[in-house]
Scaffold this motif. Structure first.
Motif: not given
Length: 348
Positions: A130-137, A139-145, A152-158, A183-188
Motif C-alpha cells: 500500500f502507498q499512502i500519502s502524508i503531508d506532515g503532522d 497541523e499541516h496535513h489537514d490543510t492540504t489533504r 481534515g484526515s490525519f487522525d483517522k489515517i494515523w 510544511n517542512q517543520a511539520s514533516v519533521h
C-alpha cells in the motif's frame, strides 16, 4: 552490481519479459478527498458492469500466458469501490491459483478506508503493498489533504496505520511523505511521531517526495506549495536522515514498459496514471468481449527508451514527451515570429 548503462540487468529483463504483466485498474475515478494539489477532475465514476465483465474476460485469456501477474489499484480512491475491487481481485486470485501463476498487488490509497477487515481481505487475495500519502503532522496535513466534505484526515489515517501495525498480517506500507515549501517543520514532527510508534515495525517504510506540478485546475493553491527546487533538496535530505535507500541503479517507470497497461474506469487504456487528459496517453480501449483495441503507434512511443536505454525516456517518458512538445512549440513560435520579421529577446 550487475549494470547495463546504469540499469540493473534483472530489472531490464523483467521489464521486457512477456510472461510478467503489470495491470493497473481504476475501479472508480471518484475520490473522498479534495487534496489542494490534485491533478484529477473526478468526472468519471465507478466501472460499469460491462467493463467488469470485460476485464474478467481479458484476465481469463491473459493469465494462462503468464508466470507473474501484478495488479495495481488506482483512482480516484480505489477503496471507494471496494465491491468492484474485491470482485476483480477474487477473480484474478482464482485464475492465478488455477494456472499456477504468482499473483501480487498494491494499492495507491489515501488510507481513510483501509480498516483492518479490508486490509485482512486484501492480504488474503495477495494484494499486500500500500502507498499512502502524508503531508506532515496533523497541523499541516489537514490543510492540504482534506476530505470531500472539507474536513481534515490525519487522525483517522494515523489510527488506521496504528491498527494495521497491531496485526500480524503480512503487508508493507510505503508512507509517501510530501514535502512542500510550507510544511517542512511539520514533516519533521511527523517523522518523530513515526519514530515513536512505527519505527520498529519493518512493514512501514518512509519515502519522501517533493510536490510537483502535475497539471489540473488548482494552479493558484499549488503555486504556494512549490519553491524553486528547495523541497526537492529537503526531500533528499530527509530520505537520507530517516530512511536511506541503497543505490539500486537507474529506475524504469511502469509507463515505459511493454508489459504494463492501465485500464481506466471508463474502459480507456492508458500507459501513465498522471497524464490522464493527454491524448498521447490514450492508447486504446478494452472491448466488451475482453479484447484490447490498441493504437500501436502511440503505444510504441512509450517504449522507445529501450532502444538506446535512455535514462530520461525510461525514468519518466511522460516528462520527456512534455519537454519535446515544449521544444516543438517554441520552435514553431520562433518560426512564426521570424516570418513576421519581429526580433526575439531570450529571457533567462
Amino acid at each position: 552490481m550487475n549494470l547495463i548503462k546504469g540499469f540493473k540487468r534483472n530489472l531490464l529483463s523483467t521489464s521486457l519479459n512477456p510472461n510478467v504483466f503489470h495491470l493497473i485498474l481504476f475501479p472508480t475515478e471518484q475520490c473522498n478527498f479534495r487534496c489542494v494539489y490534485c491533478y484529477e477532475d473526478f468526472n468519471i465514476g465507478a466501472m460499469e458492469p460491462w467493463l467488469i465483465q470485460a476485464i474478467k474476460q481479458f484476465l481469463e485469456t491473459k493469465i494462462p500466458q503468464l508466470t507473474v501477474l501484478s495488479l495495481n489499484w488506482f483512482g480516484g480512491e480505489p477503496l471507494l469501490a471496494k465491491n468492484i475491487l474485491f470482485e476483480l481481485a477474487e477473480y484474478a486470485f482464482a485464475l492465478a491459483k488455477k494456472n499456477n501463476v504468482k499473483l501480487k498487488g498494491d494499492l495507491t490509497t489515501n488510507g481513510l478506508l483501509l480498516d483492518v477487515n479490508t486490509l485482512t481481505r486484501l492480504v488474503e487475495l495477495k494484494q499486500t503493498h500500500f502507498q499512502i500519502s502524508i503531508d506532515g503532522d496533523a497541523e499541516h496535513h489537514d490543510t492540504t489533504r482534506i476530505t470531500r466534505t472539507g474536513k481534515g484526515s490525519f487522525d483517522k489515517i494515523w489510527n488506521r496505520l496504528l491498527d494495521a501495525s497491531n496485526t500480524d498480517l503480512d503487508f508493507t506500507v510505503t508512507l509517501r511523505i510530501h514535502v512542500t515549501a510550507l510544511n517542512q517543520a511539520s514533516v519533521h514532527r511527523f517523522c518523530k511521531l513515526h519514530e515513536q510508534h512505527l519505527k520498529y515495525d519493518k512493514r512501514f517504510k518512509l519515502f519522501f517526495k517533493a510536490i510537483e506540478d502535475l497539471g489540473g485546475e488548482k494552479q493558484e493553491k499549488l503555486t504556494t506549495l512549490l519553491d524553486a527546487g528547495k523541497p526537492r533538496e529537503v526531500a533528499a535530505e530527509l530520505q537520507q536522515q530517516y530512511a536511506p535507500i541503497a543505490e539500486k541503479g537507474k529506475p524504469i517507470c511502469y509507463a515505459a514498459k511493454p508489459n504494463s497497461l492501465a485500464i481506466r474506469a471508463n474502459g480507456n487504456l492508458n500507459k501513465c496514471t498522471v497524464a490522464l487528459k493527454d491524448d498521447h496517453n490514450h492508447i486504446g480501449k478494452i472491448l466488451p468481449d475482453g479484447k484490447l483495441e490498441v493504437a500501436n503507434e502511440k503505444f510504441s512511443t512509450w517504449l522507445s527508451g529501450f532502444e538506446g536505454l535512455d535514462a530520461w525516456k525510461l525514468g519518466c517518458p511522460h516528462s520527456f514527451f512534455k519537454s519535446q512538445q515544449a521544444k516543438s512549440q517554441k520552435a514553431k513560435l520562433k518560426k512564426h515570429v521570424g516570418d513576421l520579421n519581429i526580433p526575439i529577446i531570450e529571457v533567462a
